[in-house]
Scaffold this active site. Structure first.
Site, PDB file in Angstrom:
ATOM      1  N   SER A 120      26.556  25.005 -32.137  1.00  0.00           N
ATOM      2  CA  SER A 120      27.740  25.874 -32.076  1.00  0.00           C
ATOM      3  C   SER A 120      27.490  27.210 -32.770  1.00  0.00           C
ATOM      4  CB  SER A 120      28.932  25.191 -32.756  1.00  0.00           C
ATOM      5  OG  SER A 120      29.102  23.883 -32.292  1.00  0.00           O
TER       6      SER A 120
HETATM    7  N1  SAH Z   1      26.975  19.857 -34.515  1.00  0.00           N
HETATM    8  C1  SAH Z   1      25.846  20.029 -33.662  1.00  0.00           C
HETATM    9  C2  SAH Z   1      26.248  20.529 -32.302  1.00  0.00           C
HETATM   10  C3  SAH Z   1      25.969  19.482 -31.302  1.00  0.00           C
HETATM   11  S1  SAH Z   1      26.503  19.789 -29.659  1.00  0.00           S
HETATM   12  C4  SAH Z   1      24.785  20.919 -34.296  1.00  0.00           C
HETATM   13  O1  SAH Z   1      25.002  21.508 -35.366  1.00  0.00           O
HETATM   14  O2  SAH Z   1      23.703  21.008 -33.714  1.00  0.00           O
HETATM   15  C5  SAH Z   1      27.433  18.321 -29.373  1.00  0.00           C
HETATM   16  C6  SAH Z   1      26.679  17.027 -29.457  1.00  0.00           C
HETATM   17  O3  SAH Z   1      27.595  15.973 -29.192  1.00  0.00           O
HETATM   18  C7  SAH Z   1      25.559  16.876 -28.426  1.00  0.00           C
HETATM   19  O4  SAH Z   1      24.362  16.653 -29.084  1.00  0.00           O
HETATM   20  C8  SAH Z   1      25.989  15.664 -27.609  1.00  0.00           C
HETATM   21  O5  SAH Z   1      24.921  14.847 -27.185  1.00  0.00           O
HETATM   22  C9  SAH Z   1      26.885  14.933 -28.582  1.00  0.00           C
HETATM   23  N2  SAH Z   1      27.822  13.983 -27.982  1.00  0.00           N
HETATM   24  C10 SAH Z   1      28.535  14.092 -26.831  1.00  0.00           C
HETATM   25  N3  SAH Z   1      29.285  12.987 -26.640  1.00  0.00           N
HETATM   26  C11 SAH Z   1      29.054  12.161 -27.704  1.00  0.00           C
HETATM   27  C12 SAH Z   1      29.530  10.871 -28.089  1.00  0.00           C
HETATM   28  N4  SAH Z   1      30.406  10.179 -27.340  1.00  0.00           N
HETATM   29  N5  SAH Z   1      29.079  10.346 -29.242  1.00  0.00           N
HETATM   30  C13 SAH Z   1      28.178  11.002 -30.013  1.00  0.00           C
HETATM   31  N6  SAH Z   1      27.686  12.216 -29.699  1.00  0.00           N
HETATM   32  C14 SAH Z   1      28.122  12.795 -28.565  1.00  0.00           C
END
Ligand code: SAH
Length: 285
Positions: A120
């Site tokens: 993000s």
């Molecule tokens: N906070 C992260 C941003 C990740 S983007 C950072 O700092 O890098 C969102 C993430 O949520 C992705 O990696 C995706 O795979 C994950 N995601 C989506 N659905 C999910 C679920 N049901 N449970 C766990 N992770 C999930």
């Protein structure tokens, strides 16, 4: 996977190529030429070089100044919590993104982290963590307390939260990213990060009852509706922030507070600005 781009930042400026090579020489060619010039080089030297070249060095990213500038730009907007900005000033964001993108790590932009996912924008991270801090429990406590993060991704936001929380459990459904985040968080020595974040490979829809209840819950992926387990695992006085679909408005940030009055619990939901997060998906991969 990390791509090593020795001697060149993503913006194309030549940063570490030894002076004896012509400036026009591509870094990969420079590396090959060096091999040719030093064919007798010992294995341990080669190993040391590989470790040194795997991350951009001399780019100015390793010092705190570039992070301070990013934070100063966010601070100038006047809408972010100082504690969150201080934590962001302590976490080297470039260590969490692909080497080729490291030079963009301190711009206010989302970046790809592989597997079709994105890290993000710093301003979004700051805003969401600020919303958590503004919750009733966190205001009294002065800390995010016990935190659940859904969507570990590359681990950047987890690293920031770890500096602001008493305990952090973070869930990722993609094993590749779960592993990458573990490596990233081990490599980056965080100040005051105790205990170490608990990284779970699983479907965040279920939350993580064994580590709960949580004072703060934050989701980095957006779904159609709040999974019931999240509200159930939110401690009294706790606050949840998540991107969710809202009628007629696309995706918005939703805040859910667990309020206790006269011994009775109720959950108060409010909707904030429109956002665009990657989808909250089911199952693990
Ligand atoms: N906070 C992260 C941003 C990740 S983007 C950072 O700092 O890098 C969102 C993430 O949520 C992705 O990696 C995706 O795979 C994950 N995601 C989506 N659905 C999910 C679920 N049901 N449970 C766990 N992770 C999930």
């Amino acid at each position: 996977m990390r791509r090593s781009a020795p001697g060149r930042s993503a913006s194309g400026s030549d940063v570490t190529a030894p002076k004896r090579f012509p400036a026009t020489l591509k870094p990969a060619a420079a590396a090959v030429q060096r091999e040719v010039l030093m064919p007798q080089r010992h294995l341990h030297q080669a190993t040391r070089d590989a470790a040194r070249l795997a991350r951009p060095s001399g780019t100015g990213l390793d010092g705190g100044a570039v992070r301070e500038r990013m934070v100063a730009r966010l601070r100038a907007e006047g809408r972010f919590d100082e504690r969150v900005l201080a934590a962001m000033a302590a976490v080297p964001r470039h260590e969490f993104v692909d080497t080729a993108l490291a030079a963009q790590a301190y711009e206010d932009t989302a970046l790809p982290i592989g597997h079709g996912q994105t890290i993000s924008k710093p301003s979004v991270v700051a805003h969401m963590l600020g919303l958590l801090f503004a919750g009733h429990g966190a205001r009294q406590r002065g800390s995010l307390g016990r935190v659940l993060e859904i969507g570990t991704g590359c681990g950047y936001q987890a690293a920031v939260i770890a500096l602001l929380a008493r305990q952090l459990t973070t869930i990722e459904r993609l094993q590749g990213l779960h592993d990458k985040a573990r490596q990233n968080l081990q490599r980056v020595a965080l100040p005051r990060s105790q205990p170490a974040p608990r990284l779970i490979w699983g479907d965040g829809h279920a939350g993580h009852a064994a580590s709960g209840p949580f004072d703060s819950i934050i989701a980095a992926a957006g779904g159609e509706d709040l999974p019931p387990a999240w509200a159930a695992q939110l401690a009294p006085g706790g606050r949840l922030v998540a991107p969710m679909a809202a009628a007629g408005r696309g995706q918005v940030l939703v805040v859910l507070d667990h309020v206790v009055e006269g011994g009775a619990s109720r959950w108060v939901r409010s909707e904030h600005e429109a956002v665009l997060f990657v989808p909250l998906k089911s199952g693990v991969v």
